[in-house]
Design a protein around this motif. Structure first.
Motif, PDB file in Angstrom:
ATOM      1  N   LEU A   1       0.831  -1.208   0.000  1.00  0.00           N
ATOM      2  CA  LEU A   1       0.000   0.000   0.000  1.00  0.00           C
ATOM      3  C   LEU A   1       0.866   1.259   0.000  1.00  0.00           C
ATOM      4  O   LEU A   1       0.506   2.273  -0.587  1.00  0.00           O
ATOM      5  CB  LEU A   1      -0.917   0.015   1.223  1.00  0.00           C
ATOM      6  CG  LEU A   1      -2.058  -0.999   1.214  1.00  0.00           C
ATOM      7  CD1 LEU A   1      -2.934  -0.806   2.427  1.00  0.00           C
ATOM      8  CD2 LEU A   1      -2.888  -0.874  -0.046  1.00  0.00           C
TER       9      LEU A   1
ATOM     10  N   ARG B   1       3.146   0.665  -3.665  1.00  0.00           N
ATOM     11  CA  ARG B   1       2.405   0.312  -4.878  1.00  0.00           C
ATOM     12  C   ARG B   1       3.276  -0.480  -5.848  1.00  0.00           C
ATOM     13  O   ARG B   1       3.178  -0.327  -7.057  1.00  0.00           O
ATOM     14  CB  ARG B   1       1.897   1.558  -5.603  1.00  0.00           C
ATOM     15  CG  ARG B   1       1.039   2.422  -4.757  1.00  0.00           C
ATOM     16  CD  ARG B   1      -0.292   1.774  -4.582  1.00  0.00           C
ATOM     17  NE  ARG B   1      -1.129   2.618  -3.762  1.00  0.00           N
ATOM     18  CZ  ARG B   1      -2.426   2.729  -3.916  1.00  0.00           C
ATOM     19  NH1 ARG B   1      -3.034   2.040  -4.836  1.00  0.00           N
ATOM     20  NH2 ARG B   1      -3.124   3.492  -3.120  1.00  0.00           N
TER      21      ARG B   1
ATOM     22  N   LEU C   1     -10.698 -12.391  -7.631  1.00  0.00           N
ATOM     23  CA  LEU C   1     -10.276 -11.142  -8.274  1.00  0.00           C
ATOM     24  C   LEU C   1      -9.248 -11.428  -9.357  1.00  0.00           C
ATOM     25  O   LEU C   1      -8.510 -12.400  -9.280  1.00  0.00           O
ATOM     26  CB  LEU C   1      -9.640 -10.209  -7.236  1.00  0.00           C
ATOM     27  CG  LEU C   1     -10.587  -9.633  -6.190  1.00  0.00           C
ATOM     28  CD1 LEU C   1      -9.795  -9.108  -5.017  1.00  0.00           C
ATOM     29  CD2 LEU C   1     -11.415  -8.529  -6.794  1.00  0.00           C
TER      30      LEU C   1
ATOM     31  N   ARG D   1      -4.383  -4.591  -3.710  1.00  0.00           N
ATOM     32  CA  ARG D   1      -4.880  -3.570  -2.786  1.00  0.00           C
ATOM     33  C   ARG D   1      -5.862  -4.168  -1.793  1.00  0.00           C
ATOM     34  O   ARG D   1      -5.730  -4.002  -0.583  1.00  0.00           O
ATOM     35  CB  ARG D   1      -5.581  -2.515  -3.624  1.00  0.00           C
ATOM     36  CG  ARG D   1      -5.355  -1.124  -3.197  1.00  0.00           C
ATOM     37  CD  ARG D   1      -5.962  -0.208  -4.226  1.00  0.00           C
ATOM     38  NE  ARG D   1      -7.351  -0.508  -4.464  1.00  0.00           N
ATOM     39  CZ  ARG D   1      -7.924  -0.488  -5.655  1.00  0.00           C
ATOM     40  NH1 ARG D   1      -7.238  -0.180  -6.711  1.00  0.00           N
ATOM     41  NH2 ARG D   1      -9.204  -0.761  -5.776  1.00  0.00           N
ATOM     42  N   LEU D   2      -6.873  -4.870  -2.322  1.00  0.00           N
ATOM     43  CA  LEU D   2      -7.923  -5.399  -1.449  1.00  0.00           C
ATOM     44  C   LEU D   2      -7.347  -6.422  -0.471  1.00  0.00           C
ATOM     45  O   LEU D   2      -7.656  -6.404   0.727  1.00  0.00           O
ATOM     46  CB  LEU D   2      -9.035  -6.029  -2.281  1.00  0.00           C
ATOM     47  CG  LEU D   2      -9.778  -5.089  -3.215  1.00  0.00           C
ATOM     48  CD1 LEU D   2     -10.957  -5.778  -3.858  1.00  0.00           C
ATOM     49  CD2 LEU D   2     -10.251  -3.853  -2.485  1.00  0.00           C
TER      50      LEU D   2
ATOM     51  N   VAL E   1      -5.420  -4.756   2.339  1.00  0.00           N
ATOM     52  CA  VAL E   1      -6.281  -4.202   3.382  1.00  0.00           C
ATOM     53  C   VAL E   1      -6.806  -5.324   4.283  1.00  0.00           C
ATOM     54  O   VAL E   1      -6.797  -5.217   5.514  1.00  0.00           O
ATOM     55  CB  VAL E   1      -7.448  -3.401   2.772  1.00  0.00           C
ATOM     56  CG1 VAL E   1      -8.436  -2.986   3.841  1.00  0.00           C
ATOM     57  CG2 VAL E   1      -6.931  -2.181   2.050  1.00  0.00           C
ATOM     58  N   LEU E   2      -7.204  -6.433   3.666  1.00  0.00           N
ATOM     59  CA  LEU E   2      -7.747  -7.544   4.459  1.00  0.00           C
ATOM     60  C   LEU E   2      -6.715  -8.079   5.453  1.00  0.00           C
ATOM     61  O   LEU E   2      -7.027  -8.294   6.623  1.00  0.00           O
ATOM     62  CB  LEU E   2      -8.224  -8.677   3.554  1.00  0.00           C
ATOM     63  CG  LEU E   2      -8.757  -9.889   4.315  1.00  0.00           C
ATOM     64  CD1 LEU E   2     -10.032  -9.532   5.054  1.00  0.00           C
ATOM     65  CD2 LEU E   2      -9.003 -11.073   3.400  1.00  0.00           C
TER      66      LEU E   2
ATOM     67  N   ILE F   1      -4.181  -6.609   6.730  1.00  0.00           N
ATOM     68  CA  ILE F   1      -3.888  -5.637   7.793  1.00  0.00           C
ATOM     69  C   ILE F   1      -4.999  -5.667   8.842  1.00  0.00           C
ATOM     70  O   ILE F   1      -4.736  -5.678  10.051  1.00  0.00           O
ATOM     71  CB  ILE F   1      -3.705  -4.218   7.212  1.00  0.00           C
ATOM     72  CG1 ILE F   1      -2.429  -4.169   6.377  1.00  0.00           C
ATOM     73  CG2 ILE F   1      -3.616  -3.190   8.330  1.00  0.00           C
ATOM     74  CD1 ILE F   1      -2.239  -2.909   5.600  1.00  0.00           C
TER      75      ILE F   1
END
Lengths: 233, 54, 223, 225
Positions: free
Chosen positions: D71, D74, D138, D146-147, D150-151, D153
C-alpha cells in the motif's frame, strides 16, 4: 514545469484495465476557456480517459493536473471539476429537487435550495421538481444530470457522450448551453462519435485510437493564445 | 510413537504436495513461454517477409 | 464537515425509508433466528443467561449481515458511487457515513432482539437497562466498523454474500464473545469489574477498527 | 527471455536440502530427544506442532507487513511476496490444526475442543482461507493486491483481540510446558529446520509468481502487436 494557462494537463497518462492497456502514455493539454472534442470509435477508451481526467479513476502511471496542481492531491480540488457521464449519477428514489439540493450541500454551495431552484428553471423541469427521479423520462434525466454537474459552477466541465440519446430540440438546447459556458470562459471537454456536432462546437478535435491520441493533444503556447483571442472576439 | 509418525507424515506430505504443485506450475509456465516465443518468432518472420515482398 | 456527514447519512436513511431495501429483511431474519434459537433451549434456569447471551449476539451477527451486505446499496445504481467520489470530501468521511448507517441499523435490530430474548428466553436483560445499552452500542459500533470495511472490500465480487460472511464471521468473533459474556453478566445482575472489563474490550475493538477503517477505506474505493 | 531457464539449476539443491532436513529432524526427534515422563512418546508431536504453529503466526505477520509495504509503495513485487506467504502460511496453519488434533486425540482423548488456543489457531486458518478465496475471486493486478493488503492488515489487528477474548474464557491448552534443556534444543532445531524449508519454498514460489506475471505481460504485448 506545468503550464499555468492550461486547465487540464495530462502527462504520460497510462491506464491498464485487467489485461488491456486502454490508454498508452497520453500527453494532453487543454487551455483555460477551450472547448475540446474527443472522438474515436466505441470501446477505444474515451470514457476511461475522461474518468482519469476527472480523477475518478487512478491512472496506472502518469499524472493529471488541474490548473497546474496535481488532481488527486486534495479532495477540496474536486470543486474545479464537473462531470456528466452516461450514467445519470442520480438517486432514483430521491426527488429531482432533493438530488440537486443534496449535491449542492456536499459541494458547499451557499444557498442549496435557491441554487437547485435556479437550475431547475434553467432546465425547464420546475413543474416536476417533487417527482422521484425514477419516474421521469430518460431525456429529462439527462438534463437533470447536467444540472447536477453544474451545481457548483465548475471551471472545468467534462461530458461523456452528452449528445447521444437526445432528440433534436434537446441537442440544440445542449449545444446552446455548452456555447454559453464557453462564452463565460469555462473549459469544456466532451466525447462524441458524431462528427457534425464537434465541428460546430469544439475548438479542437482529438481522436483516440489504440490507446493513443491523435490531433494536436499538446498545444504550443502561441496557438493557445490564439485560441483565447478567438474566444474573446 | 504412532501419533508422532502420523504428525510427521502430515508435514512431509504437505511439503511434497507443495513442491509438486510448484513443479506442475513451473512446467505449465515453461510451456506457455515456449508457445509464446514461437508465436513472437512467427510474427517477426511474417513481418520480415512482408517487408521484403514490398 | 459535520453537516456534510449528516447529509450523507440522512440521504441513505431517506432512501431506506422509501425503498426498504435492507431493514425489513434484516429485522425479519433477526426475529426468525431468535425464535429458532430459543426453540432449542431447554435449559435449567441458571444455565439460561450464558446460552441466551451467546445466542443473542449470534442472532445480531447473522441478521446484521443483511444490513452490512447492502452497505451503499443506494450507490450501486446509475453510477451514484462515482458521483459520491467526485464530491470534495475525504474518503474517510464517506466511510464514517456508511458506518453510521450500519450502526443505526444494528441498533434498530437490537431494539427488537433484546426485548424478544427477554420474552422468549425468560432472562432479565433489561433489569440493568443502561448496562445493556452500553454493551449494545459498543458491540454494534465494532460490528459496523468491520462490516462496512469488508463490505467495501467485497464490492463487485462474484458470490459476494458468501465471501463477505466468510471474511466477517472470523473477524467479528471477539465482538460475539465479548457481547455474549457481557450480556450474560447483565442478565445475572453482576455489572461489576468483570463486566466493565468486557465493555472496555468492546470499546477497544470499536476504536481499533474505526481507526483502521478511516485510514484504509481510501484504498478500497479507488479504481 | 532467459528469465525462466535458471529454474532447473536450483532443483537438486532444493530436493536434497528438503529431504536432508526432514529426515534429520525426524531421527533427532524420535531417537535423540528424551521421552517425556507424563505424556510419553506422544509429546514428540510437539516438535513439529510448535514449529508449524510458529510458522503460521510468523507468516501472518509477514503477510501483513507485505500488504502494508504494497500500500505504501504500490509495487506489485510486495504483492507477490504476500501471495506466496499466504499459500505457505495456509499450509502451515492447516498442519497446525492437523498435528494439534492428533496430539489432542492422544493426550485429551478428543480430536477437537473449543479451547482458546484452538479457537485462535482456527481463526488464523480461517483468515488465510478467506484471503485465498478473496484473491481467487479477483483478477491478477493492482486491485487484487490492494484489497488483499487491506484484508490482511485488518486480520493482523484482529488476531490479538481474538486471542485475548478467547483466553478470558479460560482454557486447558498447555501454555508453556516445562522442558528439559535437551528437549529445548530439539525443538529449536526442528523450528529452525522447518523455517528453512518453508522459506525455501516461499522464495521459489515468489520467483515463480514473478515469472508468471512476466509471461503474462509478454503475452499482452504479443496480443497487441
Amino acid at each position: 514545469m506545468t503550464n499555468q494557462k492550461s486547465a487540464i494537463q495530462a502527462q504520460r497518462l497510462s491506464k491498464r484495465i485487467g489485461d488491456r492497456r486502454v490508454l498508452r502514455e497520453i500527453d494532453l493539454e487543454i487551455a483555460e476557456g477551450e472547448c475540446v472534442a474527443l472522438t474515436g470509435s466505441n470501446g477505444t477508451g474515451k470514457t476511461t480517459l475522461l474518468r482519469c481526467l476527472s480523477a475518478i479513476a487512478r491512472p496506472t502511471s502518469g499524472k493529471v493536473y488541474w490548473f497546474g496542481r496535481p488532481a488527486a492531491a486534495d479532495p477540496a480540488q474536486r470543486r474545479l471539476i464537473g462531470m456528466v457521464s452516461h450514467e445519470s449519477r442520480l438517486y432514483a428514489h430521491l426527488t429531482l429537487r432533493e438530488n440537486l439540493v443534496f449535491a449542492a450541500r456536499l459541494f458547499s454551495v451557499a444557498d442549496p435550495g435557491e441554487r437547485a431552484e435556479q437550475l431547475l428553471k434553467q432546465i425547464g423541469l420546475v413543474s416536476l421538481a417533487d417527482r422521484q427521479v425514477g419516474q421521469i423520462s430518460r431525456g429529462m434525466g439527462q438534463r437533470l444530470a447536467l444540472a447536477r454537474a453544474l451545481i457548483h459552477d465548475p471551471p472545468i466541465l467534462l461530458l461523456d457522450e452528452p449528445f447521444s440519446g437526445l432528440d433534436r430540440s434537446s441537442r440544440d438546447w445542449l449545444a446552446r448551453l455548452l456555447h454559453e459556458r464557453r462564452e463565460q470562459g469555462r473549459t469544456l471537454c466532451f466525447s462524441t462519435h458524431d462528427e457534425q456536432q464537434t465541428g460546430q462546437i469544439a475548438d479542437r478535435t482529438l481522436t483516440l485510437s489504440g490507446g493513443f491520441l491523435t490531433g494536436h493533444p499538446v498545444v504550443a503556447d502561441q496557438s493557445m493564445e490564439e485560441n483565447r483571442h478567438r474566444h474573446a472576439a | 510413537m504412532g501419533t508422532f509418525m502420523m504428525a510427521y507424515l502430515a508435514v512431509w506430505l504437505a511439503v511434497v504436495f507443495y513442491v509438486g504443485r510448484l513443479g506442475v506450475r513451473q512446467h505449465r509456465l515453461q510451456r506457455t513461454l515456449h508457445t509464446l516465443q514461437e508465436r513472437i518468432q512467427r510474427d517477426a518472420d511474417q513481418r520480415e517477409s512482408l517487408a521484403k515482398s514490398a | 464537515m459535520a453537516s456534510k456527514l449528516w447529509w450523507l447519512i440522512h440521504k441513505d436513511l431517506v432512501i431506506e425509508y422509501r425503498v426498504r431495501q435492507a431493514w425489513p429483511a434484516m429485522l425479519l431474519l433477526g426475529i426468525i433466528v431468535a425464535v429458532v434459537f430459543n426453540l432449542q433451549m431447554d435449559l435449567l434456569p441458571e444455565q439460561r443467561p450464558a446460552a441466551a447471551g451467546a445466542l443473542l449476539w449470534l442472532a445480531i451477527l447473522f441478521a446484521g449481515l443483511v444490513a452490512i451486505e447492502r452497505t451503499g446499496a443506494a450507490e450501486q445504481q446509475d453510477g451514484c458511487w462515482d458521483g459520491l467520489v467526485l464530491f470534495p470530501l475525504p474518503s474517510s468521511l464517506i466511510y464514517v457515513a456508511k458506518l453510521a448507517v450500519n450502526f443505526i441499523a444494528l441498533l434498530a435490530l437490537e431494539c427488537v432482539l433484546v426485548p424478544l430474548f427477554v420474552v422468549l428466553a425468560d432472562i432479565p436483560l433489561l433489569r440493568h437497562a443502561w448496562a445493556m445499552l452500553l454493551v449494545a452500542v459498543l458491540g454494534s459500533l465494532g460490528m459496523a466498523a468491520v462490516g462496512t470495511l469488508v463490505s467495501a472490500m467485497t464490492h463487485g465480487l462474484r458470490q459476494r454474500g458468501a465471501i463477505l460472511s466468510l471474511l466477517v464471521l472470523p473477524l467479528l468473533l471477539p465482538v460475539v464473545l465479548a457481547g455474549a459474556e457481557a450480556s450474560r453478566l447483565v442478565a445475572v445482575g453482576d455489572v461489576g469489574t468483570q463486566w466493565w472489563r468486557w465493555v472496555q474490550f468492546l470499546g477497544a475493538f470499536a476504536i481499533v477498527f474505526t481507526t483502521l477503517g478511516i485510514v484504509l477505506f481510501g484504498f478500497l474505493v479507488e479504481e | 527471455m532467459g528469465i525462466i531457464t535458471t529454474s532447473k539449476s536450483g532443483r537438486p539443491v532444493l530436493w536434497t536440502s528438503l529431504v536432508a532436513v526432514l529426515l534429520t529432524g525426524a531421527i533427532v526427534a524420535m531417537y535423540l530427544a528424551p521421552t517425556e515422563q507424563t505424556m510419553g512418546d506422544v509429546q514428540r508431536v510437539m516438535y513439529v506442532h510448535i514449529a508449524v504453529a510458529w510458522l503460521a503466526l510468523l507468516g501472518f505477520v509477514a503477510m501483513a507487513a507485505c500488504g502494508l509495504a504494497y500500500l505504501l509503495s504500490r509495487n506489485l513485487w510486495w504483492d507477490q511476496w504476500s501471495m506466496a506467504t499466504c499459500e505457505i502460511g495456509w499450509l502451515c496453519s492447516t498442519l497446525t490444526l492437523v498435528t494439534g488434533s492428533l496430539w489432542a486425540h492422544a493426550a485429551w482423548g478428543t480430536w477437537w475442543t473449543w479451547d482458546p488456543r484452538l479457537v485462535s489457531s482456527f481463526i488464523l486458518w480461517a483468515f488465510y482461507s478467506g484471503n485465498l478465496i478473496l484473491r481467487s475471486g479477483l483478477d491478477d493486478g493492482p486491485q487484487r493486491a490492494r484489497l488483499s493488503a487491506v484484508l490482511v492488515i485488518i486480520g493482523v489487528a484482529d488476531v490479538p483481540l481474538v486471542v485475548m477474548a478467547t483466553r478470558w474464557f479460560r482454557g486447558i491448552h498447555p501454555v508453556s510446558p516445562a522442558m528439559e534443556p535437551s528437549m529445548r534444543y530439539v525443538l529449536l532445531a526442528s523450528m529452525v529446520g522447518l523455517t528453512a524449508i518453508m522459506t525455501l519454498l516461499l522464495v521459489r514460489r515468489r520467483t515463480q509468481l514473478q515469472h508468471e506475471s512476466l509471461v503474462m505481460q509478454l503475452q499482452m504485448q504479443a496480443d497487441e502487436n
